[in-house]
Design an enzyme around this catalytic site. Structure first.
Site, PDB file in Angstrom:
ATOM      1  CE  LYS A 202      38.235  36.444  58.846  1.00 46.34           C
ATOM      2  NZ  LYS A 202      39.165  37.503  59.318  1.00 46.34           N
ATOM      3  CD  GLU A 208      24.045  41.874  58.477  1.00 44.35           C
ATOM      4  OE1 GLU A 208      24.072  43.078  58.774  1.00 44.35           O
ATOM      5  OE2 GLU A 208      24.879  41.042  58.911  1.00 44.35           O
ATOM      6  N   GLY A 259      38.237  41.232  55.973  1.00 42.94           N
ATOM      7  CA  GLY A 259      37.163  41.003  55.016  1.00 42.94           C
ATOM      8  C   GLY A 259      37.350  41.739  53.708  1.00 42.94           C
ATOM      9  NE  ARG A 260      39.238  47.502  55.679  1.00 44.68           N
ATOM     10  CZ  ARG A 260      39.105  47.123  56.943  1.00 44.68           C
ATOM     11  NH1 ARG A 260      38.170  46.247  57.261  1.00 44.68           N
ATOM     12  NH2 ARG A 260      39.890  47.616  57.880  1.00 44.68           N
ATOM     13  CD  GLU A 345      34.739  47.533  57.045  1.00 45.58           C
ATOM     14  OE1 GLU A 345      33.500  47.551  57.179  1.00 45.58           O
ATOM     15  OE2 GLU A 345      35.372  46.525  56.659  1.00 45.58           O
ATOM     16  CG  HIS A 376      24.238  61.412  30.482  1.00 54.90           C
ATOM     17  ND1 HIS A 376      23.704  62.291  29.577  1.00 54.90           N
ATOM     18  CD2 HIS A 376      25.264  60.789  29.844  1.00 54.90           C
ATOM     19  CE1 HIS A 376      24.357  62.197  28.431  1.00 54.90           C
ATOM     20  NE2 HIS A 376      25.312  61.299  28.571  1.00 54.90           N
ATOM     21  CE  LYS A 515      28.643  43.530  62.082  1.00 49.30           C
ATOM     22  NZ  LYS A 515      29.818  42.640  61.959  1.00 49.30           N
TER      23      LYS A 515
END
Length: 550
Positions: A202, A208, A259-260, A345, A376, A515
């Site tokens: 954004k 990153e 964001g999510r 979050e 499993h 951050k």
């Protein structure tokens, strides 16, 4: 600031506490089904594209009645209406929360003209990319999405889920980790001329994402890939920063898109390229149908609200601290990771909207793995561990799996689908029913040959306590429309529990401190860093810096 009482100050909360002590703490599902064989009919809930069986949960009619009262006392419906109207319900950032507007038909929601202008442009570009993939002078074969968090998890989850609808001529890659091994492994699979990079950020400042984008750009230029503008696009609001990078084509979105919650926006570009414009619109339509259900259904029939309320019942009264999600469809393999961010979050908060410390738990830990793989791996703990962990099974009735090879292969795949569904049903049944020590002893009345363990001891190991709750979510098929409805269901469920807890579910200040400290520590790892400056941090970090810089 909050005109509704906090949940722990409501009459409904007190009623729920009394109900839990009198009936909830010792509630037994097996006895409940014996008393009421129609529990499935009474606790099954329909919503657009989705059916949910709540009958294997530790609830009865009184529990749901008191939970509905709690929702009303805490103002869940009013807060929901404010969200749809565009009020600034993200109070710590002073922002509206309007991801629902991204999937609303034209003219039916705030900012509709802007939303549909970007949507039309994005889908037009997606179709052009799909044409390039079909051939021509400059064919594309690889789409690399560079993002992190919601700019990665949502698109990656949806592209995997809708693989049956994807253009088979295109390979999709998702790069999120700043660890160079992530992007290096992707770049080894392609060539510059065949690759389109989508930089999803954004602000176009996410550390990153920009680090990976710079590496991709250096690789592209070193390989003689051609003009940057033909192979890099951005989903961003920072057009100037993208232009300085060399990107001329951008698709924007707004600060009221968290964001999510952003896969419905320009962040969904890789989804649109994968499945095409019309299926992407169907994804939006499925989500909008669930929005309408959430906006209009009464609490007692409102599926997202009911799921969120049961989450509160388990977290705050039963004390369950985690929930496992087990999608029995390989396409939904990334759904648990997506839901981790969506829920933890959003609702992993320790103060209410007024900044007061909470005296009750909020978000559970959300985790999982697709069935039958999880059976499993960690199901041992679900069945016989010391903690009770509610499980959410997601079953898809019809399979779209195909592999060619004629009738025999189709029959084999159909049988595997029946095996998959049988396993999902069996796990939920086993969690509920369990197996008593007497039943285990009757099945194996003698000790195992060659073992020093007697039959009674062996029976103790083969006993299952049962009465462990689960929810089963059913889809007829995994389509763009049903996936959209499922994701929106999860979004509104998280909204509901957050509204009950009185927290701001739409900020994420908890990601900031790490951050900030990372930005301060990075120069101390650079070549020639001042050793004295490194000593200014805490002793543990200083010692680790010395080890890492040797």
């Amino acid at each position: 600031m909050n005109r509704f009482p906090r949940c722990d100050a409501t009459a409904a909360w007190a009623a729920l506490r009394g109900h839990f002590e009198a009936h909830g703490r010792e509630f037994d599902l097996r006895e409940a089904f014996a008393r009421d064989p129609s529990r499935f009919e009474r606790f099954g809930v329909e919503a657009p594209e989705v059916f949910v069986d709540l009958s294997k949960n530790l609830v009865d009619a009184a529990t749901l009645h008191f939970l509905a009262d709690l929702a009303r006392e805490c103002g869940v419906e009013a807060l929901r209406d404010a969200m749809f109207a565009g009020a600034a319900i993200n109070n710590t950032e002073g922002r509206a929360v309007l991801h629902t507007a991204l999937r609303t038909p034209p003219g039916k929601a705030p900012l509709s003209a802007e939303v549909h202008g970007v949507l039309d442009a994005m889908l037009g570009f997606a179709e052009a990319v799909r044409v390039r993939a079909a051939g021509g002078e400059r064919p594309l074969r690889h789409i690399v999405n560079i993002g992190i968090g919601g700019s990665d998890l949502g698109p990656q989850m949806a592209v995997a889920a809708l693989a049956q609808y994807a253009d088979p001529q295109l390979a999709f890659h998702f790069v999120s980790n700043v660890d160079g091994h992530d992007i290096a492994s992707v770049l080894r699979q392609t060539t510059p001329a065949e690759t389109l990079f989508i930089v999803a950020s954004k602000t176009f400042t996410t550390q990153e994402t920009i680090a990976n984008a710079e590496t991709a750009k250096a690789w592209f230029l070193a390989g003689g890939g051609g003009p940057i503008e033909d192979h890099f696009v951005a989903a961003t609001s920072n057009v100037d920063a993208a232009a300085r990078f060399g990107i001329s084509r951008t698709f924007g979105f707004w600060d009221w898109v968290g964001g999510r919650y952003s896969l419905w926006s320009a962040i969904g570009l890789p989804i649109a390229i994968a499945i095409g414009a019309d299926p992407f619109r169907a994804l939006l339509a499925g989500a909008h149908a669930m929005d309408e259900h959430f906006a209009s259904a009464p609490v007692e029939k409102n599926l997202p609200m009911l799921l969120g309320l049961v989450d509160v019942w388990y977290r705050n009264f039963h004390g369950f601290t985690s929930r496992s999600v087990a999608p029995y469809h390989h396409g939904l393999k990334r759904l648990p990771a997506f839901l981790q961010q969506l829920e933890m979050e959003s609702n992993g908060k320790r103060v209410d909207r007024d900044g007061h410390a909470l005296t009750y738990g909020t978000s559970p830990v959300v985790w999982g793995e697709p069935g039958t793989n999880g059976q499993h791996a960690y199901f041992q703990m679900l069945h016989q561990g010391t903690d009770t962990i509610p499980v959410e099974f997601i079953l898809v009735r019809e399979s779209d799996a195909s592999a060619g090879g004629g009738t025999d292969v189709r029959d084999a795949l159909a049988r595997q689908q029946r095996m998959l569904l049988a396993n999902g049903l069996a796990q939920a049944q086993a969690l509920m029913l369990g197996r008593s020590a007497a039943e285990a002893l009757a099945e194996h009345p003698a000790a195992v040959a060659g073992s020093s363990i007697d039959a009674a001891t062996l029976a103790a190991h083969r006993t299952f306590p049962g009465n462990r709750p689960s929810t089963t979510v059913l889809l007829d098929r995994l389509t763009p429309r049903s996936l959209g409805a499922l994701i929106a269901l999860c979004e509104h469920r998280v909204f509901t529990s957050g509204a009950i807890w009185g927290i701001d579910s739409f900020d994420q200040w908890g990601v900031e401190l790490g951050k900030e400290l990372g930005a301060r520590l990075l120069p101390l790892l650079e070549a020639g860093a001042n050793a004295t400056a490194a000593e200014a941090v805490d002793p543990s970090t200083a010692g680790l810096l010395r080890k890492l810089r040797r």
